[in-house]
Scaffold this motif. Sequence first.
Motif, PDB file in Angstrom:
ATOM      1  N   LEU A  30       0.825  -1.203   0.000  1.00 32.65           N
ATOM      2  CA  LEU A  30       0.000   0.000   0.000  1.00 32.65           C
ATOM      3  C   LEU A  30       0.861   1.255   0.000  1.00 32.65           C
ATOM      4  CD1 LEU A  30      -2.731  -0.979   2.623  1.00 32.65           C
ATOM      5  CD2 LEU A  30      -2.845  -1.159   0.133  1.00 32.65           C
ATOM      6  N   PRO A  31       0.553   2.209  -0.880  1.00 34.83           N
ATOM      7  CA  PRO A  31       1.244   3.503  -0.822  1.00 34.83           C
ATOM      8  C   PRO A  31       0.788   4.270   0.423  1.00 34.83           C
ATOM      9  CG  PRO A  31      -0.529   3.581  -2.422  1.00 34.83           C
ATOM     10  CD  PRO A  31      -0.433   2.158  -1.974  1.00 34.83           C
ATOM     11  N   LYS A  32       1.596   5.209   0.854  1.00 39.17           N
ATOM     12  CA  LYS A  32       1.272   5.941   2.081  1.00 39.17           C
ATOM     13  C   LYS A  32      -0.005   6.765   1.939  1.00 39.17           C
ATOM     14  CE  LYS A  32       5.934   6.109   4.042  1.00 39.17           C
ATOM     15  NZ  LYS A  32       7.049   6.953   4.535  1.00 39.17           N
ATOM     16  N   THR A  33      -0.364   7.121   0.721  1.00 32.61           N
ATOM     17  CA  THR A  33      -1.589   7.886   0.513  1.00 32.61           C
ATOM     18  C   THR A  33      -2.841   7.092   0.875  1.00 32.61           C
ATOM     19  OG1 THR A  33      -1.588   7.201  -1.818  1.00 32.61           O
ATOM     20  CG2 THR A  33      -0.568   9.331  -1.269  1.00 32.61           C
ATOM     21  N   ARG A  34      -2.693   5.779   1.014  1.00 32.14           N
ATOM     22  CA  ARG A  34      -3.840   4.937   1.359  1.00 32.14           C
ATOM     23  C   ARG A  34      -3.754   4.420   2.793  1.00 32.14           C
ATOM     24  NH1 ARG A  34      -4.555   0.277  -2.730  1.00 32.14           N
ATOM     25  NH2 ARG A  34      -6.294  -0.072  -1.294  1.00 32.14           N
ATOM     26  N   LEU A  35      -2.941   5.056   3.601  1.00 30.23           N
ATOM     27  CA  LEU A  35      -2.752   4.628   4.985  1.00 30.23           C
ATOM     28  C   LEU A  35      -3.187   5.721   5.944  1.00 30.23           C
ATOM     29  CD1 LEU A  35       0.775   2.972   4.668  1.00 30.23           C
ATOM     30  CD2 LEU A  35      -1.434   1.802   4.763  1.00 30.23           C
ATOM     31  N   LEU A  36      -3.689   5.292   7.104  1.00 25.03           N
ATOM     32  CA  LEU A  36      -4.055   6.204   8.193  1.00 25.03           C
ATOM     33  C   LEU A  36      -2.937   6.117   9.230  1.00 25.03           C
ATOM     34  CD1 LEU A  36      -7.802   5.081   8.515  1.00 25.03           C
ATOM     35  CD2 LEU A  36      -6.880   6.959   7.119  1.00 25.03           C
ATOM     36  N   GLU A  37      -2.105   7.141   9.309  1.00 26.75           N
ATOM     37  CA  GLU A  37      -0.905   7.085  10.137  1.00 26.75           C
ATOM     38  C   GLU A  37      -1.270   7.099  11.629  1.00 26.75           C
ATOM     39  OE1 GLU A  37       3.496   9.205  10.606  1.00 26.75           O
ATOM     40  OE2 GLU A  37       1.866  10.257   9.553  1.00 26.75           O
ATOM     41  N   ILE A  38      -0.586   6.253  12.398  1.00 24.21           N
ATOM     42  CA  ILE A  38      -0.723   6.212  13.849  1.00 24.21           C
ATOM     43  C   ILE A  38       0.657   6.233  14.479  1.00 24.21           C
ATOM     44  CG2 ILE A  38      -2.933   4.968  13.839  1.00 24.21           C
ATOM     45  CD1 ILE A  38      -1.310   2.398  14.469  1.00 24.21           C
ATOM     46  N   THR A  39       0.759   6.784  15.667  1.00 27.86           N
ATOM     47  CA  THR A  39       2.001   6.775  16.419  1.00 27.86           C
ATOM     48  C   THR A  39       2.197   5.411  17.060  1.00 27.86           C
ATOM     49  OG1 THR A  39       1.722   9.129  16.897  1.00 27.86           O
ATOM     50  CG2 THR A  39       3.285   7.913  18.273  1.00 27.86           C
ATOM     51  N   THR A  40       3.406   4.920  17.044  1.00 21.87           N
ATOM     52  CA  THR A  40       3.683   3.590  17.587  1.00 21.87           C
ATOM     53  C   THR A  40       3.262   3.479  19.040  1.00 21.87           C
ATOM     54  OG1 THR A  40       5.507   3.276  16.039  1.00 21.87           O
ATOM     55  CG2 THR A  40       5.493   1.891  18.014  1.00 21.87           C
ATOM     56  N   ASN A  41       3.454   4.538  19.815  1.00 26.17           N
ATOM     57  CA  ASN A  41       3.097   4.542  21.229  1.00 26.17           C
ATOM     58  C   ASN A  41       2.436   5.877  21.547  1.00 26.17           C
ATOM     59  OD1 ASN A  41       2.893   4.332  23.972  1.00 26.17           O
ATOM     60  ND2 ASN A  41       5.070   3.954  24.355  1.00 26.17           N
ATOM     61  N   VAL A  42       1.125   5.918  21.533  1.00 24.86           N
ATOM     62  CA  VAL A  42       0.396   7.176  21.719  1.00 24.86           C
ATOM     63  C   VAL A  42       0.698   7.794  23.073  1.00 24.86           C
ATOM     64  CG1 VAL A  42      -1.900   8.223  21.873  1.00 24.86           C
ATOM     65  CG2 VAL A  42      -1.447   6.464  20.139  1.00 24.86           C
ATOM     66  N   GLY A  43       0.816   6.960  24.103  1.00 24.20           N
ATOM     67  CA  GLY A  43       1.057   7.485  25.439  1.00 24.20           C
ATOM     68  C   GLY A  43       2.432   8.075  25.631  1.00 24.20           C
ATOM     69  N   ASP A  44       3.421   7.619  24.877  1.00 22.44           N
ATOM     70  CA  ASP A  44       4.796   8.120  24.989  1.00 22.44           C
ATOM     71  C   ASP A  44       5.445   8.005  23.619  1.00 22.44           C
ATOM     72  OD1 ASP A  44       7.343   8.853  25.641  1.00 22.44           O
ATOM     73  OD2 ASP A  44       7.732   7.180  27.029  1.00 22.44           O
ATOM     74  N   PRO A  45       5.215   8.977  22.737  1.00 12.72           N
ATOM     75  CA  PRO A  45       5.698   8.881  21.351  1.00 12.72           C
ATOM     76  C   PRO A  45       7.207   8.696  21.228  1.00 12.72           C
ATOM     77  CG  PRO A  45       4.098  10.645  21.571  1.00 12.72           C
ATOM     78  CD  PRO A  45       4.415  10.191  22.966  1.00 12.72           C
ATOM     79  N   SER A  46       7.972   9.108  22.241  1.00 11.01           N
ATOM     80  CA  SER A  46       9.423   8.952  22.168  1.00 11.01           C
ATOM     81  C   SER A  46       9.862   7.515  22.409  1.00 11.01           C
ATOM     82  CB  SER A  46      10.098   9.879  23.188  1.00 11.01           C
ATOM     83  OG  SER A  46       9.733   9.509  24.514  1.00 11.01           O
ATOM     84  N   ASN A  47       8.996   6.718  23.004  1.00 10.71           N
ATOM     85  CA  ASN A  47       9.283   5.313  23.273  1.00 10.71           C
ATOM     86  C   ASN A  47       8.630   4.471  22.193  1.00 10.71           C
ATOM     87  OD1 ASN A  47       9.655   2.729  24.208  1.00 10.71           O
ATOM     88  ND2 ASN A  47       8.530   3.009  26.121  1.00 10.71           N
ATOM     89  N   HIS A  48       9.444   3.922  21.307  1.00  9.43           N
ATOM     90  CA  HIS A  48       8.917   3.168  20.162  1.00  9.43           C
ATOM     91  C   HIS A  48       8.652   1.705  20.492  1.00  9.43           C
ATOM     92  CE1 HIS A  48      11.183   6.332  17.529  1.00  9.43           C
ATOM     93  NE2 HIS A  48      10.117   6.838  18.158  1.00  9.43           N
ATOM     94  N   LEU A  49       8.758   1.338  21.774  1.00 11.21           N
ATOM     95  CA  LEU A  49       8.423  -0.017  22.229  1.00 11.21           C
ATOM     96  C   LEU A  49       9.237  -1.094  21.517  1.00 11.21           C
ATOM     97  CD1 LEU A  49       4.539   0.429  22.316  1.00 11.21           C
ATOM     98  CD2 LEU A  49       6.105   0.547  24.265  1.00 11.21           C
ATOM     99  N   GLY A  50      10.459  -0.741  21.119  1.00  7.37           N
ATOM    100  CA  GLY A  50      11.331  -1.701  20.453  1.00  7.37           C
ATOM    101  C   GLY A  50      11.000  -1.931  18.997  1.00  7.37           C
ATOM    102  N   GLN A  51      10.044  -1.162  18.445  1.00  6.67           N
ATOM    103  CA  GLN A  51       9.665  -1.334  17.049  1.00  6.67           C
ATOM    104  C   GLN A  51      10.646  -0.578  16.143  1.00  6.67           C
ATOM    105  OE1 GLN A  51       7.650  -3.516  16.494  1.00  6.67           O
ATOM    106  NE2 GLN A  51       6.152  -3.610  18.149  1.00  6.67           N
TER     107      GLN A  51
END
Length: 909
Positions: free
Chosen positions: A518-539
Amino acid sequence: ANPTIPVVYYGGSPSADKFPLQRCEGDCDNDNHCADGLFCKQNNALEENPGCEIGSGNSRDYCVDPLDYTHGVLFYPTGGWSSDWLNTDPIEIYLAAGQNTIRAQVPVGYKDGPNIDHMKLGGITAELLQPASFRNPPHFMSLIPDYSPYGVGEMNLRDALYETDAVLDHYFYQDNVAPFLCTRMIQRFGMSNPSPRYVEACSTAFKSGTYSSGSASFGSGEYGSLEAMVAAIVLDNEATSSSVSMDPGHGSVKEPILKVLALMRSMEYQTKIPDTLQGPPMHNDYQVKLWYIHEKIGQGPYEFPTVFSFFLPEYIPDNGPALAAKYISPETMILTMPNTVSLLNGMFSLIKYGLGDCNNGFSRYPGYSGCNDDGKYERSFGRLSYEPMGENLSQKIADLALLLTAGRLSGQNQATIEQTCGTEPNEASILRCAQQLIITTAEFHTTNRVERNGEDRSAETSVSDASNEPYKAIVYFYLGGGLDSYNMLVPYTCSPIDVYEKYRTVRGKNDLSEGIGLPKTRLLEITTNVGDPSNHLGQPCSSFGIHENLPTIKTLYDHRQVNFIANAGLLAKSVDVSNYNDETPVQLFAHNAMTMEAAREDLADKYSGTGVGGRMSDVFSQSGIPTNTFSINGQQILLTGEAGQGPSQFILSSSGLSDFNADPSIGDMNDVIMSLNNATTPDSGFFAETWSSKLSEAMMKQEQLKTEVDNTSVTAAFPDSGIGRQLQMVSRIMQTRQARGVKRDIFYVTDGGYDTHADVDINLVENFATIDAALNAFVSEMKTLNLWDSTTVVQFSEFARTLDPNTGDGSDHGWGGIHFMLGGSVNGGKVLGSYPDDFVQSPTNPIALSRGRMIPTHPWDAMWLGTAEWFGIKTQADLNKVLPMHKNFDPSLLYAESDLFVASETATA
């Protein structure tokens, strides 16, 4: 070989009188120009023509006899004028220790060499072959494409046909074919659990093509003779011996559609009303019109719900002696409460009113008259016309029993039917009464004999509970077919590794195609960790993209009420490419096996025949917490617990519950039906007990639940889709929790269409829009009912799919993928698990198999553990029962209640 003779050339287009051309005559263009047994040798240079004397410079095409060629090569046309297909006689070669190369060499005098179309290795013992592997196996289809609009090249239809034939031959002659077919065919002939000896005898007949019984012999003598196989099935001692039939494990439950047809045939269904009956003339547009029969009884002609037919051949019932003995009963899988009620309602209607629509009959309204149980059959397309033989009632009922139960009707049941129907006012009403009661017995619905023990069946009673235990519900949301979840949750912003570009590449993007990513134009972007965006949870990514047609999940995720777990799947323990096959005791990548084991979560079979939801129900029931389980889509092993440990599952349809026997022919008919299906002795037929217990359970639960469900309503606008109707029914059942006196409910719902071997993008666009609309309505209804905080939806699918696309813009069976959970108490807004940052198989990638099949890093237990704890499974002993494999994993791979749920107070009942 023939003597060598000079060639005779008749020109580029010989006259009609020259055909068929004889040996060494030309010019030919194809084999049809040559006499029988000769082939048209297509010359492309100064090549040798076997058996023919050719002068210098002669490159024309001549008819040749393949036996004349001294190199042992046969010539067949390839579909063009410039090449030949060469087929050698068997060649014996010797392999040395280590690596060996088998090379095909162009014969002297030829400028083009053929492909190796077929190669078979023989004479190698299993011990020698065990450590060996074969690299670059040959194939029929050349990789060199056609080079002209007319298809003259190395790819052609003939080679495709050869390839198809070769594959079919490979399947047909595979060692497992005979026992596989025999087992399935024996099951269809009424023996669900054939002995190994029986299967072997059938397999031998199939392979040899012959079967003898006494002086009679059957079969063609060739491999695959169905005549020999069927003879071996129906004439075997296991099928014919009366002593074998006394075994309680012998026989089967009959298929629903066969029961309907057996009733119609044995009771002589006809479409002409006798002249002696008053009323309008018989409607005769149709011989038999069974209207949407598959929706009523779970089975119908040409209406297979999946490629696996109506039921799984290895299904084990969820109660009774068949469960304890682990006896297979495939037909029991569709012996659900809605199907059982509809089957009997339809047969009652057929007997009383004829074939029509009266009281949920099997057909439609014929256009006139009312529903009258008076023997006139005015509102029908046809009726049962059989008149039983006998001088008295006992003989007539025995005659009916002979036709409807093959004489198996027990003396006790026959006496009950005689006593009940003997008080009816006339012969016709006595007949209809007796027919109706006989077709409710286990002797009619199975091939077993029945021995009653004289005891009534007791209804399940709810466990009393005076505590303030809050109500909670789990909705198990299953996407059947294998969800391509890498198009549900896509890498978006990733560094230092650009995982998105790797994703697009492995999904087939190149200069000529966008692939299936899927191209990015067809995606709904979400933050990996909404509660702490700086912590990517190892992703590997700080943000991901949800498929454009899942906006409800995106909104819930942003509100921290959805979690994803990446690269999860069915595992018995943590594995990698070096040991996954040995350490994962399941048939990987197979729909039926992976579906069943995902629901069971018990690969070691510690709690045989049970599912994770059923074991939860057992724990609560034994702890005094009333619990119900509901499937809105047929019998489910997910909800099956240990016998006697908890309540059995309710099975409903998405349209609700129908009245059972709405207009009975006799006043206490339902009580009589229950008595005909009372408890049995230990040596009574296993499958008869399965039917009787299922029927009794359906009648009790139907009465218990229908009134309450009918009094509920919904405010949300649920879509008119399969999953929409199922989730609507879940919301209505939840409203009956207080009337049922329960504190826990587990529901099974499903949506299909995810086996996307072709057009994966097109299919997911439609499927995701469907489930998103259903989930949106369900969440709204749960909030209206103040049950959102009490409900958790967990989504599963049997496996993910290959990231590498196939040639049909689809993806094939994979393993590890992404699944989600949602609910008002979910501590969400997180992408958990381990989203892969490399999808390509290589010596340095421990989790990638061929074509982007990912080995899961996290087990299904990762989501289940915290969910079970939130649901109320607290002690280690109870967790070990509910999730017997979770202790095999490092705790860092599992998520506890505190990881997945908020600590807020749960909504009460």
